[in-house]
Design a protein around this motif. Structure first.
Motif, short mmCIF file in Angstrom:
data_model
loop_
_atom_site.label_atom_id
_atom_site.label_comp_id
_atom_site.label_asym_id
_atom_site.label_seq_id
_atom_site.Cartn_x
_atom_site.Cartn_y
_atom_site.Cartn_z
N PHE A 1 0.84 -1.19 0.00
CA PHE A 1 0.00 0.00 0.00
C PHE A 1 0.88 1.24 0.00
O PHE A 1 1.76 1.38 0.87
N VAL A 2 0.66 2.14 -0.96
CA VAL A 2 1.52 3.32 -1.08
C VAL A 2 0.67 4.57 -1.28
O VAL A 2 -0.43 4.52 -1.84
N ASP A 3 1.20 5.69 -0.84
CA ASP A 3 0.57 6.98 -1.10
C ASP A 3 0.91 7.43 -2.51
O ASP A 3 2.03 7.19 -3.01
N ALA A 4 -0.02 8.09 -3.17
CA ALA A 4 0.29 8.74 -4.44
C ALA A 4 1.37 9.79 -4.17
O ALA A 4 1.28 10.56 -3.21
N GLY A 5 2.39 9.80 -5.01
CA GLY A 5 3.49 10.72 -4.79
C GLY A 5 4.60 10.13 -3.93
O GLY A 5 5.58 10.82 -3.63
N ARG B 1 3.59 -5.79 -6.72
CA ARG B 1 2.71 -4.70 -7.12
C ARG B 1 2.66 -3.65 -6.01
O ARG B 1 3.04 -3.91 -4.87
N ILE B 2 2.19 -2.48 -6.38
CA ILE B 2 1.79 -1.49 -5.41
C ILE B 2 0.27 -1.35 -5.48
O ILE B 2 -0.34 -1.64 -6.51
N GLU B 3 -0.34 -0.93 -4.38
CA GLU B 3 -1.73 -0.49 -4.41
C GLU B 3 -1.74 0.99 -4.04
O GLU B 3 -1.34 1.36 -2.93
N ILE B 4 -2.15 1.81 -4.97
CA ILE B 4 -2.20 3.25 -4.71
C ILE B 4 -3.39 3.56 -3.81
O ILE B 4 -4.53 3.19 -4.12
N TYR B 5 -3.12 4.24 -2.70
CA TYR B 5 -4.17 4.68 -1.79
C TYR B 5 -4.92 5.84 -2.44
O TYR B 5 -4.36 6.93 -2.63
N THR B 6 -6.18 5.61 -2.81
CA THR B 6 -6.94 6.59 -3.59
C THR B 6 -7.89 7.43 -2.75
O THR B 6 -8.71 8.17 -3.30
N GLY B 7 -7.79 7.35 -1.42
CA GLY B 7 -8.64 8.17 -0.57
C GLY B 7 -8.51 9.66 -0.85
O GLY B 7 -9.53 10.37 -1.02
N PRO B 8 -7.29 10.21 -0.92
CA PRO B 8 -7.14 11.64 -1.22
C PRO B 8 -7.70 12.01 -2.59
O PRO B 8 -8.25 13.10 -2.76
N TYR B 9 -7.57 11.12 -3.58
CA TYR B 9 -8.16 11.39 -4.89
C TYR B 9 -9.68 11.50 -4.80
O TYR B 9 -10.27 12.44 -5.34
N ALA B 10 -10.31 10.56 -4.09
CA ALA B 10 -11.77 10.60 -3.96
C ALA B 10 -12.22 11.87 -3.26
O ALA B 10 -13.23 12.50 -3.64
N HIS C 1 -9.51 2.35 -2.31
CA HIS C 1 -9.96 3.15 -1.19
C HIS C 1 -10.82 4.32 -1.68
O HIS C 1 -10.33 5.23 -2.34
N ASP C 2 -12.09 4.24 -1.35
CA ASP C 2 -13.09 5.27 -1.68
C ASP C 2 -13.34 5.42 -3.17
O ASP C 2 -13.92 6.42 -3.61
N LEU C 3 -12.91 4.46 -3.97
CA LEU C 3 -13.32 4.46 -5.37
C LEU C 3 -14.80 4.10 -5.45
O LEU C 3 -15.31 3.32 -4.65
N SER C 4 -15.49 4.71 -6.41
CA SER C 4 -16.94 4.53 -6.53
C SER C 4 -17.34 4.68 -7.99
O SER C 4 -16.52 5.03 -8.85
N GLN C 5 -18.63 4.47 -8.27
CA GLN C 5 -19.11 4.67 -9.62
C GLN C 5 -18.95 6.13 -10.06
O GLN C 5 -18.83 6.42 -11.25
N ALA C 6 -18.94 7.04 -9.09
CA ALA C 6 -18.85 8.47 -9.41
C ALA C 6 -17.44 8.90 -9.80
O ALA C 6 -17.27 9.92 -10.47
#
Length: 251
Positions: free
Chosen positions: A141-145, A159-168, A201-206
């Motif tokens: 699990f990694v932060d973007a940047g 692999r890495i998993e990008i933490y997408t909470g800040p993006y959402a 993380h916090d990815l959605s249909q939106a």
């Protein structure tokens, strides 16, 4: 194509809030796989607030029977305790296709940051090796940047998993461009280092399509909280109607 792994933690949260066996985590996972999901994700925590060890065993059996992937997330540094044998022991007994290492503490409501590989890289190295010896693909699990991805590659992460909470959150605020650029740059660097890219993380249909358009070649997204919430809205009307039909009787 990006594959979908459905996180069923929230089903377990609802079950545990009442006790008993309903709603069934296995039944929910079965429905997700029948609908076409490519895999199931769980994040068992030491406090057993949602997914428990017995759930992991049941889901490992289910995914193996159906030829789908099980992804187990967790903190590899968290020690075993009553009811929680530890992440390595769970993976040794269930052999998931993928283990995603996450640096979350006991008190966190949810995962909210990636690894500091300068601090934790050497502690992770032997653990990554052990997980891989079990046949598990290892994602971290990694932060973007994140500016230390070379260390993630050096310790053997697949692999890495990008933490997408800040993006959402940025999408909600109407200013997603900078976060998307960070995510895209991190994904590009990871691939250049020979690692695959997952996201969650916090990815959605939106917000999912905008993310995938800006960050191409994502191999897997893990989605749970938003997906389960969206399913409640889609299914409530039909369920209420079913009850009303039963109450109306056969005539």
């Amino acid at each position: 194509m990006t594959v979908l792994s459905v996180n069923v933690n929230k089903i377990a949260v609802l079950r545990n809030s009442r006790g008993g066996a309903e709603p069934s985590v296995v039944r929910a996972a079965t429905l997700c796989l029948a609908a076409g999901a490519h895999g199931i994700t769980v994040h068992p925590r030491p406090d057993q607030r949602h997914i428990r060890a017995d759930d992991v065993f049941a889901l490992a059996e289910l995914t193996a029977q159906q030829g789908r992937e099980l992804n187990i997330e967790g903190n590899p540094f968290a020690p075993p305790r009553e009811g929680y044998p530890g992440l390595l022991a769970l993976c040794r007994d269930t052999r998931p296709a993928q283990v995603t290492l996450v640096p979350d503490g006991d008190g966190q409501i949810t995962s909210d940051h990636g690894f500091d590989f300068v601090r934790d890289g050497e502690r992770l190295r032997p653990l990554v090796s052990e997980f891989k010896s079990l046949g598990c693909r290892v994602s971290v699990f990694v932060d973007a940047g994140c500016d230390n991805l070379t260390l993630a590659a050096d310790i053997g992460a697949d692999r890495i998993e990008i933490y997408t909470g800040p993006y959402a959150a940025a999408v909600e605020a109407g200013r997603a461009e900078d976060e998307l650029e960070r995510c895209a740059a991190t994904a590009h660097q990871a691939r250049a280092l020979g690692m695959g890219v997952n996201a969650g993380h916090d990815l959605s249909q939106a917000n999912l399509l905008e993310f995938l358009e800006a960050v191409p070649r994502v191999l897997e997204v893990s989605i749970g909280h938003a997906l389960i919430g969206e399913a409640l809205y889609v299914g409530l009307e039909r369920t209420v109607q079913n009850y009303l039909s039963l109450l109306a009787g056969p005539g």
